[in-house]
Scaffold this motif. Sequence first.
Motif, mmCIF file in Angstrom:
data_model
loop_
_atom_site.group_PDB
_atom_site.id
_atom_site.type_symbol
_atom_site.label_atom_id
_atom_site.label_comp_id
_atom_site.label_asym_id
_atom_site.label_seq_id
_atom_site.Cartn_x
_atom_site.Cartn_y
_atom_site.Cartn_z
ATOM 1 N N SER A 42 0.802 -1.231 0.000
ATOM 2 C CA SER A 42 0.000 0.000 0.000
ATOM 3 C C SER A 42 0.832 1.276 0.000
ATOM 4 N N GLY A 43 2.027 1.240 0.629
ATOM 5 C CA GLY A 43 2.769 2.483 0.802
ATOM 6 C C GLY A 43 2.067 3.464 1.722
ATOM 7 N N ALA A 44 1.275 2.965 2.647
ATOM 8 C CA ALA A 44 0.471 3.821 3.531
ATOM 9 C C ALA A 44 1.341 4.415 4.635
ATOM 10 N N ARG A 45 0.890 5.550 5.144
ATOM 11 C CA ARG A 45 1.538 6.155 6.297
ATOM 12 C C ARG A 45 0.859 5.771 7.597
ATOM 13 N N GLU A 46 -0.423 5.395 7.503
ATOM 14 C CA GLU A 46 -1.164 5.040 8.712
ATOM 15 C C GLU A 46 -2.195 3.966 8.380
ATOM 16 N N VAL A 47 -2.365 3.033 9.286
ATOM 17 C CA VAL A 47 -3.353 1.980 9.131
ATOM 18 C C VAL A 47 -4.094 1.834 10.460
ATOM 19 N N THR A 48 -5.383 1.593 10.375
ATOM 20 C CA THR A 48 -6.223 1.490 11.568
ATOM 21 C C THR A 48 -6.830 0.099 11.650
ATOM 22 N N VAL A 49 -6.711 -0.506 12.820
ATOM 23 C CA VAL A 49 -7.323 -1.811 13.095
ATOM 24 C C VAL A 49 -8.467 -1.580 14.068
ATOM 25 N N SER A 50 -9.681 -1.869 13.628
ATOM 26 C CA SER A 50 -10.868 -1.652 14.449
ATOM 27 C C SER A 50 -11.579 -2.978 14.669
ATOM 28 N N LEU A 51 -11.993 -3.225 15.911
ATOM 29 C CA LEU A 51 -12.732 -4.437 16.254
ATOM 30 C C LEU A 51 -13.907 -4.039 17.134
ATOM 31 N N ARG A 52 -15.114 -4.306 16.631
ATOM 32 C CA ARG A 52 -16.345 -3.961 17.341
ATOM 33 C C ARG A 52 -17.267 -5.165 17.350
ATOM 34 N N ALA A 53 -18.105 -5.254 18.367
ATOM 35 C CA ALA A 53 -19.046 -6.368 18.470
ATOM 36 C C ALA A 53 -20.307 -5.905 19.173
ATOM 37 N N ASP A 54 -21.418 -6.514 18.797
ATOM 38 C CA ASP A 54 -22.679 -6.312 19.486
ATOM 39 C C ASP A 54 -23.286 -7.682 19.754
ATOM 40 N N ALA A 55 -24.566 -7.708 20.021
ATOM 41 C CA ALA A 55 -25.212 -8.981 20.355
ATOM 42 C C ALA A 55 -25.324 -9.909 19.149
ATOM 43 N N GLU A 56 -25.162 -9.373 17.937
ATOM 44 C CA GLU A 56 -25.382 -10.184 16.744
ATOM 45 C C GLU A 56 -24.114 -10.448 15.942
ATOM 46 N N ASP A 57 -23.243 -9.448 15.809
ATOM 47 C CA ASP A 57 -22.092 -9.576 14.926
ATOM 48 C C ASP A 57 -20.836 -9.065 15.610
ATOM 49 N N VAL A 58 -19.706 -9.586 15.153
ATOM 50 C CA VAL A 58 -18.404 -9.032 15.481
ATOM 51 C C VAL A 58 -17.770 -8.604 14.163
ATOM 52 N N THR A 59 -17.228 -7.388 14.134
ATOM 53 C CA THR A 59 -16.737 -6.807 12.887
ATOM 54 C C THR A 59 -15.307 -6.332 13.059
ATOM 55 N N LEU A 60 -14.459 -6.789 12.166
ATOM 56 C CA LEU A 60 -13.074 -6.333 12.091
ATOM 57 C C LEU A 60 -12.923 -5.479 10.840
ATOM 58 N N VAL A 61 -12.342 -4.300 10.983
ATOM 59 C CA VAL A 61 -12.105 -3.402 9.852
ATOM 60 C C VAL A 61 -10.649 -2.956 9.892
ATOM 61 N N VAL A 62 -9.940 -3.177 8.790
ATOM 62 C CA VAL A 62 -8.555 -2.721 8.654
ATOM 63 C C VAL A 62 -8.510 -1.753 7.480
ATOM 64 N N THR A 63 -8.192 -0.490 7.749
ATOM 65 C CA THR A 63 -8.163 0.546 6.708
ATOM 66 C C THR A 63 -6.797 1.207 6.698
ATOM 67 N N ASP A 64 -6.387 1.638 5.503
ATOM 68 C CA ASP A 64 -5.128 2.373 5.381
ATOM 69 C C ASP A 64 -5.323 3.542 4.432
ATOM 70 N N ASP A 65 -4.354 4.438 4.420
ATOM 71 C CA ASP A 65 -4.412 5.622 3.560
ATOM 72 C C ASP A 65 -3.416 5.516 2.418
ATOM 73 N N GLY A 66 -3.157 4.311 1.966
ATOM 74 C CA GLY A 66 -2.152 4.100 0.932
ATOM 75 C C GLY A 66 -2.688 4.273 -0.475
ATOM 76 N N LYS A 67 -1.981 3.680 -1.413
ATOM 77 C CA LYS A 67 -2.311 3.841 -2.825
ATOM 78 C C LYS A 67 -3.310 2.814 -3.323
ATOM 79 N N GLY A 68 -3.725 1.899 -2.454
ATOM 80 C CA GLY A 68 -4.680 0.877 -2.870
ATOM 81 C C GLY A 68 -3.979 -0.323 -3.467
ATOM 82 N N LEU A 69 -4.684 -1.437 -3.468
ATOM 83 C CA LEU A 69 -4.107 -2.654 -4.030
ATOM 84 C C LEU A 69 -4.169 -2.615 -5.552
ATOM 85 N N PRO A 70 -3.173 -3.150 -6.229
ATOM 86 C CA PRO A 70 -3.268 -3.293 -7.690
ATOM 87 C C PRO A 70 -4.453 -4.169 -8.060
ATOM 88 N N SER A 71 -5.013 -3.942 -9.243
ATOM 89 C CA SER A 71 -6.215 -4.666 -9.656
ATOM 90 C C SER A 71 -5.993 -6.163 -9.697
#
Length: 355
Positions: free
Chosen positions: A280-309
């Motif tokens: 990605s060449g990102a400068r920052e990446v965020t790892v988020s983990l949230r859960a409620d009574a129904e689902d658990v959700t993991l989200v990993v986001t970065d500010d890079g150039k994106g993955l090649p197609s």
Amino acid sequence: MRSTRSAARPALDARAASPGDGTRTAPASGTRARPIPLLWLVFLTNALVLAVALLLLALTPITVHAPIEVGQFALLFIGFVVLLLLNVVLLRRVLSPLIKLTGAMSSVDPDRPGRRLSDVDLRSVEGQALAHAFNAMLDRLEDARREATRTALAAQEAERLRVARELHDEIGQTLTAVAIEAGSAAHGDSELAQALRRVADGVRESLEEVRRIARELRPEALDDLGLANALIALSTRIGAQGGPRVRRDLQAELPPLSPDIELVIYRVAQESLTNTVRHSGAREVTVSLRADAEDVTLVVTDDGKGLPSELSRDGSGIAGMRERALLVGGMLSLASTPGQGTEVRLTIPIDEEHA
């Protein structure tokens, strides 16, 4: 708690099937009409056309001479064409549910399990039987795929654990002993002593690398400290490698999760962070983990150039992450825009089967 995922499968309506719409088809309300065999539907259609032809011959003042005249032949030919068009229109209406059913079949995506064909609009016995048979086939295929994936991943994790133990217990101890002996033998400032010290330093570096590989093969923190602490240790280790800054947004209190779900979440986070560092060449990446009574959700986001197609579909371990998600009934989505970063989102239902 949510009911098991197999009991909450969305139906894919035969009238409007889109592989990515995610809509659920409501069950048919009221009393369904009794299905009719396709043979009788076609027979009734043709009988209606022949009845129209009979009425035209009986009620219209048509006279045919022998030999037939040109005008009479033209009139009969026009009537013949009209009857053919009427037959095509009626047969198309009778067979349209089957045409739409085949289109719906082709839209079923194996990476989106749980979607089924709905027989609400199927008028024939054969059409409904075809839909039920197709749904039963999807059930068997998904069960077989899930079991094969479970077996393969279990074998993979067992092999990872074996290799990690071998690295830690055998090679790690051997390297430690070599480093200690080399350091003990390095006395004075002679060339031999300096060489021994360099050997000891090199062995210690190799030992650290072996330990790092062992940790990546089998996360001890996940077994000993739990999911949240394992993600903290993973983020700290990735951030210390000189790559992007890793931010953590982890929910303090998580509901009880099965070991399979925790391992899937950890592996997806590990693969996502590895892809971020490599591509990605990102400068920052965020790892988020949230859960409620129904689902658990993991989200990993970065500010890079994106993955090649070429990597955004099945490369960079993405196919493996999808397989792991499907194993626990989860859904993995990947959003990558050139120049705007990448988001990996894993959502897993917390139900009685997996909790």
